[in-house]
Design an enzyme around this catalytic site. Structure first.
Site, mmCIF file in Angstrom:
data_model
loop_
_atom_site.group_PDB
_atom_site.id
_atom_site.type_symbol
_atom_site.label_atom_id
_atom_site.label_comp_id
_atom_site.label_asym_id
_atom_site.label_seq_id
_atom_site.Cartn_x
_atom_site.Cartn_y
_atom_site.Cartn_z
ATOM 1 N N ARG A 113 13.918 -15.444 42.223
ATOM 2 C CA ARG A 113 13.266 -14.171 42.534
ATOM 3 C C ARG A 113 14.047 -12.990 41.980
ATOM 4 N NH1 ARG A 113 12.730 -12.023 48.625
ATOM 5 N NH2 ARG A 113 14.766 -11.169 48.070
ATOM 6 N N GLU A 114 15.365 -13.081 41.996
ATOM 7 C CA GLU A 114 16.223 -11.971 41.566
ATOM 8 C C GLU A 114 16.698 -12.150 40.125
ATOM 9 O OE1 GLU A 114 16.190 -9.572 43.510
ATOM 10 O OE2 GLU A 114 15.497 -10.566 45.332
ATOM 11 N N THR A 115 15.874 -12.757 39.298
ATOM 12 C CA THR A 115 16.215 -12.954 37.888
ATOM 13 C C THR A 115 16.548 -11.617 37.233
ATOM 14 O OG1 THR A 115 14.776 -14.881 37.729
ATOM 15 C CG2 THR A 115 15.355 -13.783 35.670
ATOM 16 N N LEU B 22 15.971 -17.567 45.888
ATOM 17 C CA LEU B 22 16.500 -16.231 45.681
ATOM 18 C C LEU B 22 16.969 -16.031 44.235
ATOM 19 C CD1 LEU B 22 18.544 -15.572 48.952
ATOM 20 C CD2 LEU B 22 16.425 -14.455 48.234
ATOM 21 N N PHE C 165 19.400 -9.984 37.797
ATOM 22 C CA PHE C 165 20.465 -9.373 38.560
ATOM 23 C C PHE C 165 21.755 -10.193 38.408
ATOM 24 C CE2 PHE C 165 16.787 -7.511 40.395
ATOM 25 C CZ PHE C 165 17.173 -6.323 41.000
#
Length: 336
Positions: A7-9, A4, A11
């Site tokens: 994937r959420e780089t 996660l 944020f």
């Protein structure tokens, strides 16, 4: 969690937030939050703009449309009623037609090109290759086509080479032309860049160009026996204010007997046209500058078509001019 985090780089991650359900159960969760510094930050937005942003967004893990599909499916499976998510889903489906595939445009040289009028389409016509027409020196790029190869319903970019011409021919169901560049000529005279032309049913001409020209042409999309033929030199029409600050307009065609209209819109730097409902769809062609829709930017010679319903916010950071067809998709119904 490592997956996660990757994937959420970009944020901001907030750990150990206490979440309390409607049933009073509590557990610690983490959030990934975007702020104004994030390139695709949307901020406070309406359902239509949210749905279009999801439709337009891709990341290393795939298309955001798949995330929305899975979220809505999971909520229904859990028996959760979430009107906000389902409203976004409904708007998303209106843009894409279905969830099974990421959006794509059909732009090959088949006889049926972009004939599904119920989905969003955008095409950068600069990336298309010209194809020869039956008349020597005249080439075209088709963005919409239905019916027979040379007598169908068509929207295309047409290029007349210097000295090229068409033989005299009629226009069943009418013709609409905007001169993008150069000088286009027929029996009524020479039509310079910026000229808007409507040829009604039964009109005949043998068009030509002495030095070459570039046109946006719609064939068989101006039907109606009482439609007027007209030639409009748009340079001679003054800009008038629209309902929205920084957006001006020139009305090219409007008739109370028909729902469709044509106009030019000019966006000053930073101007915004808010979401607006158009039952009969909304078609645009960028003439100057860059038009912004959500996270997408469309520069000159982009052709954009929205299905009937609410069109997302339109804006321009740097300013632009677009040719617009409002509520005209009924004229483009595919030929069966």
């Amino acid at each position: 969690m490592q997956y996660l985090d990757e994937r959420e780089t970009g944020f901001t991650k907030i750990d150990d937030v206490l979440f309390i359900s409607n049933e009073g159960e509590s557990q610690k969760v983490c959030f990934y939050i975007a702020d104004e510094e994030y390139p695709e930050y949307l901020g406070e937005a309406n359902v239509t703009d949210i749905a279009f942003q999801i439709y337009s967004s891709y990341g290393d893990s795939g298309w955001n449309g798949d995330y929305l599909k899975n979220l809505a499916h999971t909520l229904r499976r859990m028996g959760v009623e979430d009107s906000h998510v389902y409203s976004i889903e409904s708007e998303f489906i209106r843009f894409n037609g279905k969830f099974s595939n990421a959006p794509k445009s059909i732009t090959h040289n088949s006889l049926e090109v972009n004939t599904n009028l119920n989905v969003f389409v955008s095409i950068d016509t600069k990336e298309l290759q010209f194809v020869d027409s039956p008349s020597n020196g005249v080439r075209r790029k088709r963005v919409y086509h239905s019916g027979q190869a040379e007598s169908g319903r068509v929207t295309s970019i047409v290029e007349f080479g210097a000295g090229s011409s068409f033989k005299n021919h009629p226009h069943p169901e009418g013709e609409e032309i905007y001169v993008i560049g150069g000088v286009f000529s027929d029996k009524r005279g020479d039509h310079e860049a910026g000229t808007y032309i409507l040829n009604s049913e039964g009109f005949e001409h043998a068009p030509f160009s002495k030095d070459g020209c570039l046109l946006l042409v719609r064939l068989r999309q101006y039907h109606g026996t009482d439609r007027p033929s007209k030639v409009v030199a748009t340079a001679n029409i003054p800009w008038t204010d629209s309902l929205y600050e920084g957006v001006q307009k020139k009305i090219l065609f409007s008739d109370n007997a028909y729902p469709d209209s044509a106009l030019l819109l000019k966006f000053n730097e930073g101007a915004v046209h808010p979401p607006t409902f158009y039952e009969g769809g909304y078609e645009m062609f960028v003439l100057e500058g860059t038009l912004d829709i959500g996270i997408n930017s469309y520069d000159v010679h982009n052709w954009i078509r929205f299905p009937g319903g609410v069109v997302p916010s339109l804006s321009s950071v740097s300013g632009c001019t677009i040719l617009v067809k409002e509520n005209g998709l009924y004229l483009a119904e595919p030929i069966i």
